[in-house]
Motif scaffolding. Structure first.
Motif, short mmCIF file in Angstrom:
data_model
loop_
_atom_site.label_atom_id
_atom_site.label_comp_id
_atom_site.label_asym_id
_atom_site.label_seq_id
_atom_site.Cartn_x
_atom_site.Cartn_y
_atom_site.Cartn_z
N LEU A 33 0.82 -1.21 0.00
CA LEU A 33 0.00 0.00 0.00
C LEU A 33 0.86 1.26 0.00
O LEU A 33 0.56 2.23 -0.72
CB LEU A 33 -0.94 -0.02 1.22
CG LEU A 33 -2.01 -1.11 1.22
CD1 LEU A 33 -2.71 -1.17 2.56
CD2 LEU A 33 -3.03 -0.89 0.09
N THR A 34 1.91 1.27 0.78
CA THR A 34 2.77 2.46 0.81
C THR A 34 3.54 2.61 -0.50
O THR A 34 3.80 3.73 -0.95
CB THR A 34 3.74 2.41 2.01
OG1 THR A 34 4.47 1.17 1.98
CG2 THR A 34 2.99 2.51 3.32
N ALA A 35 3.89 1.49 -1.13
CA ALA A 35 4.56 1.56 -2.43
C ALA A 35 3.63 2.14 -3.49
O ALA A 35 4.02 2.97 -4.30
CB ALA A 35 5.06 0.18 -2.85
N GLU A 60 -3.48 8.36 7.42
CA GLU A 60 -2.20 9.05 7.56
C GLU A 60 -1.05 8.11 7.17
O GLU A 60 -0.06 8.54 6.57
CB GLU A 60 -2.01 9.51 9.00
CG GLU A 60 -0.70 10.26 9.24
CD GLU A 60 -0.53 10.71 10.68
OE1 GLU A 60 0.51 11.32 10.98
OE2 GLU A 60 -1.44 10.46 11.50
N ALA A 61 -1.19 6.83 7.50
CA ALA A 61 -0.14 5.86 7.19
C ALA A 61 -0.02 5.59 5.69
O ALA A 61 1.06 5.26 5.20
CB ALA A 61 -0.39 4.55 7.93
N VAL A 62 -1.15 5.73 4.97
CA VAL A 62 -1.15 5.51 3.52
C VAL A 62 -1.66 6.80 2.87
O VAL A 62 -2.86 6.94 2.61
CB VAL A 62 -2.02 4.31 3.12
CG1 VAL A 62 -1.88 4.03 1.62
CG2 VAL A 62 -1.65 3.07 3.92
N PRO A 63 -0.79 7.76 2.61
CA PRO A 63 -1.23 9.06 2.08
C PRO A 63 -2.01 8.91 0.77
O PRO A 63 -1.67 8.08 -0.08
CB PRO A 63 0.09 9.81 1.86
CG PRO A 63 1.06 9.18 2.82
CD PRO A 63 0.66 7.74 2.87
N GLY A 64 -3.05 9.72 0.65
CA GLY A 64 -3.86 9.70 -0.57
C GLY A 64 -4.90 8.62 -0.61
O GLY A 64 -5.54 8.40 -1.64
N SER A 65 -5.10 7.91 0.51
CA SER A 65 -6.07 6.81 0.54
C SER A 65 -7.33 7.21 1.29
O SER A 65 -7.32 8.12 2.12
CB SER A 65 -5.46 5.59 1.21
OG SER A 65 -5.23 5.84 2.59
N ALA A 66 -8.42 6.51 0.97
CA ALA A 66 -9.66 6.60 1.75
C ALA A 66 -9.92 5.20 2.29
O ALA A 66 -10.01 4.24 1.52
CB ALA A 66 -10.81 7.06 0.87
#
Length: 405
Positions: A33-35, A60-66
Motif C-alpha cells: 500500500l505504501t509503495a 495518515e499511514a497511507v497518504p492519498g487513501s480513503a
C-alpha cells in the motif's frame, strides 16, 4: 518505472487490519500500500475488521487513501454455509452498503488476499473493473496441514474448511470476474498456472521501504569484524500462535539447538513474535540459552543485532517474509527447503539451506565459526532483496497485468 499519474485509482480489498504492521502478512500488505501510494496511485482501501478502526491513523499511514471498514461476521452461522469460513466471515452485504454510500472512482480492483477475493469479484461485477487477486499462499493446502497436525473436533473443522477452500479456489481459477492472479511464491505460481484458465504470474513480496534502504557495510571483512565484536545470537521471528511456526520451533529446539550449544555453549536463541500460545513461555524456559520476546514494537532491531536468523519451517506455502526481512538487514539466514521456497535465490550464496537437524545445526555452526563467511552470505542476501524486490518494478508489473494489451 516513473511515478504513476494521480488519475490512477485502485480499490484495494485487504484481508484484515494491517496496522500495526507487526507480522509477515501485515508487513507485506502495508508495504504494498505504501509503495502504491508513493507511486501516486490513489486508493480506496476496504478493511474487513472485527473491531472499529482508527481511520485517521490508517489514512495518515497511507497518504492519498480513503479507508473504509467492513464488519466481520464470526458468528456460528459463518461456519455453517457452503462457503469457506474465511469468505463467509467477510460477508458481501456490508461491502454493497459501503459502495452505495461511497461510490468508487477506480480503474481497477485488487483483492490483496485470496481470503478477500470474493469481495473483489463483487466489485468487479458491479463496476465492470479489471480485478487482480494477490495470492499469499495456497490456502487449502495450509488448512490441510492444520487438519493433519490436529485432532478431535478441531481437525474435523480444518478438514471441512480445506474441502470448501478447494472448491472456492477452483471457482476463482476460472472466474470471469478475475483478470489475473499474482502469486507471491514461484512454486505456488507453478502449481496454480497448470490449474487456472485465468492468467497467473509471479509477483515477489513487497518489503518496507526502510528495509530496502537500510545501510550496512558492503565489505565482508568489515561486517565480520562487527559480528566478532558481538554475541553469538540466533533469532527466530514469527507469529507465536501459528501452528506451522510452533512446529518449526519444536523441530529446531528438539533436534538442532542441542547440537549448536555443544559447539557454541555461549550462543543464545531469541524467539521474537506476537501472541504466544498458552504454555509456550514455560516450554521455552526449559531450554538453556533461549529468550522469549513477545509483542515487540518492531523486529528490525532484533534482526540487525542477530548473528544469524533461522527459518526452520517444516510445512506451509507462500514466501516466509521473516526470512526476507532478515536478509534485508544483511543478517545471514539458515533455512529448511520449505522455509526457503518462493523466490529464485541461490542456496549457498544468498542463504544456507539444510533439511535434516544435523545438517541444519552444522550450517548454523559454520556461520558462527566463520564470521567472514557469515558476512558474505548476509551481504549477498541483502543484495538479492534490493535487486529483486524494487517497489517501482513490482508496481509496474501490477500495472502491466491490469492494463489490457
Amino acid at each position: 518505472m516513473g511515478p504513476v499519474s494521480d488519475s490512477t485509482r485502485w480499490i484495494v480489498v485487504v484481508e484484515e487490519p494491517f496496522l500495526p504492521a507487526d507480522a509477515g502478512g501485515r508487513v507485506e500488505t502495508f508495504s504494498f500500500l505504501t509503495a502504491a501510494s508513493a507511486a501516486g496511485i490513489r486508493m480506496q482501501i476496504l478493511v474487513p475488521s472485527r473491531e472499529d478502526l482508527d481511520i485517521a491513523a490508517y489514512e495518515e499511514a497511507v497518504p492519498g487513501s480513503a479507508v473504509i471498514r467492513l464488519p466481520r461476521d464470526d458468528s456460528p452461522r459463518a461456519h455453517l454455509t457452503p462457503k469457506p469460513f474465511m469468505h463467509a466471515s467477510r460477508p458481501v452485504g456490508p461491502l454493497r452498503r459501503a459502495l452505495e454510500s461511497t461510490p468508487p472512482r477506480a480503474d481497477a480492483v485488487i483483492s490483496y488476499s485470496c481470503r478477500s477475493s470474493h469481495l473483489g469479484e463483487e466489485i468487479a461485477r458491479i463496476w465492470k473493473l479489471p480485478h487482480l487477486v494477490r495470492a499469499h499462499n495456497v490456502d487449502s493446502e495450509f488448512f490441510r496441514v492444520l487438519a493433519r497436525s490436529s485432532s478431535g473436533p478441531r481437525a474435523v473443522a480444518y478438514e471441512l474448511e480445506y474441502h470448501k477452500l478447494r472448491l472456492a479456489e477452483l471457482a476463482m481459477h476460472h472466474s470471469p470476474l478475475v483478470t489475473c492472479i499474482a502469486d507471491i511464491s514461484l512454486e505456488d505460481h507453478e502449481w496454480r498456472r497448470t490449474r487456472a484458465s485465468v492468467p497467473t504470474f509471479h509477483l515477489p513480496p513487497f518489503l518496507p521501504v526502510g528495509a530496502l534502504r537500510a545501510t550496512a557495510s558492503t565489505e565482508p571483512a568489515a561486517a565480520a569484524a562487527a559480528a566478532v565484536a558481538g554475541d553469538q545470537r540466533l533469532i527466530f521471528v514469527g507469529s507465536l500462535d501459528t501452528p506451522t511456526n510452533i512446529e518449526a520451533l519444536r523441530w529446531f529446539l528438539g533436534g538442532c539447538w542441542p547440537m549448536i550449544r555443544v559447539r557454541h555453549p555461549k550462543a543464545t536463541f531469541q524467539v521474537v513474535g506476537r501472541r504466544p500460545e498458552d504454555g509456550l513461555a514455560a516450554w521455552l524456559a526449559g531450554f538453556e540459552g533461549v529468550e522469549l520476546h513477545t509483542d515487540v514494537p518492531s523486529v528490525a532491531g532484533y534482526l540487525t543485532a542477530a548473528t544469524l536468523s533461522v527459518n526452520p519451517m517444516r510445512s506451509g506455502s507462500g514466501v516466509n517474509i521473516k526470512a526476507i526481512e532478515a536478509m534485508a538487514t544483511a543478517t545471514p539466514v539458515v533455512s529448511t527447503p520449505t522455509g526457503s521456497r518462493g523466490l529464485d535465490w541461490a542456496p549457498g550464496t544468498d542463504l544456507l539451506v539444510a533439511e535434516e537437524p544435523g545438517a541444519f545445526a552444522a550450517a548454523a555452526c559454520e556461520l558462527l565459526d566463520n564470521p567472514v563467511r557469515a558476512a558474505e552470505i548476509g551481504l549477498a542476501g541483502r543484495a538479492f532483496v534490493r535487486r529483486e524486490l524494487d517497489h517501482a518494478a513490482l508496481i509496474g508489473r501490477i500495472q502491466e497485468h491490469l492494463t489490457p494489451s
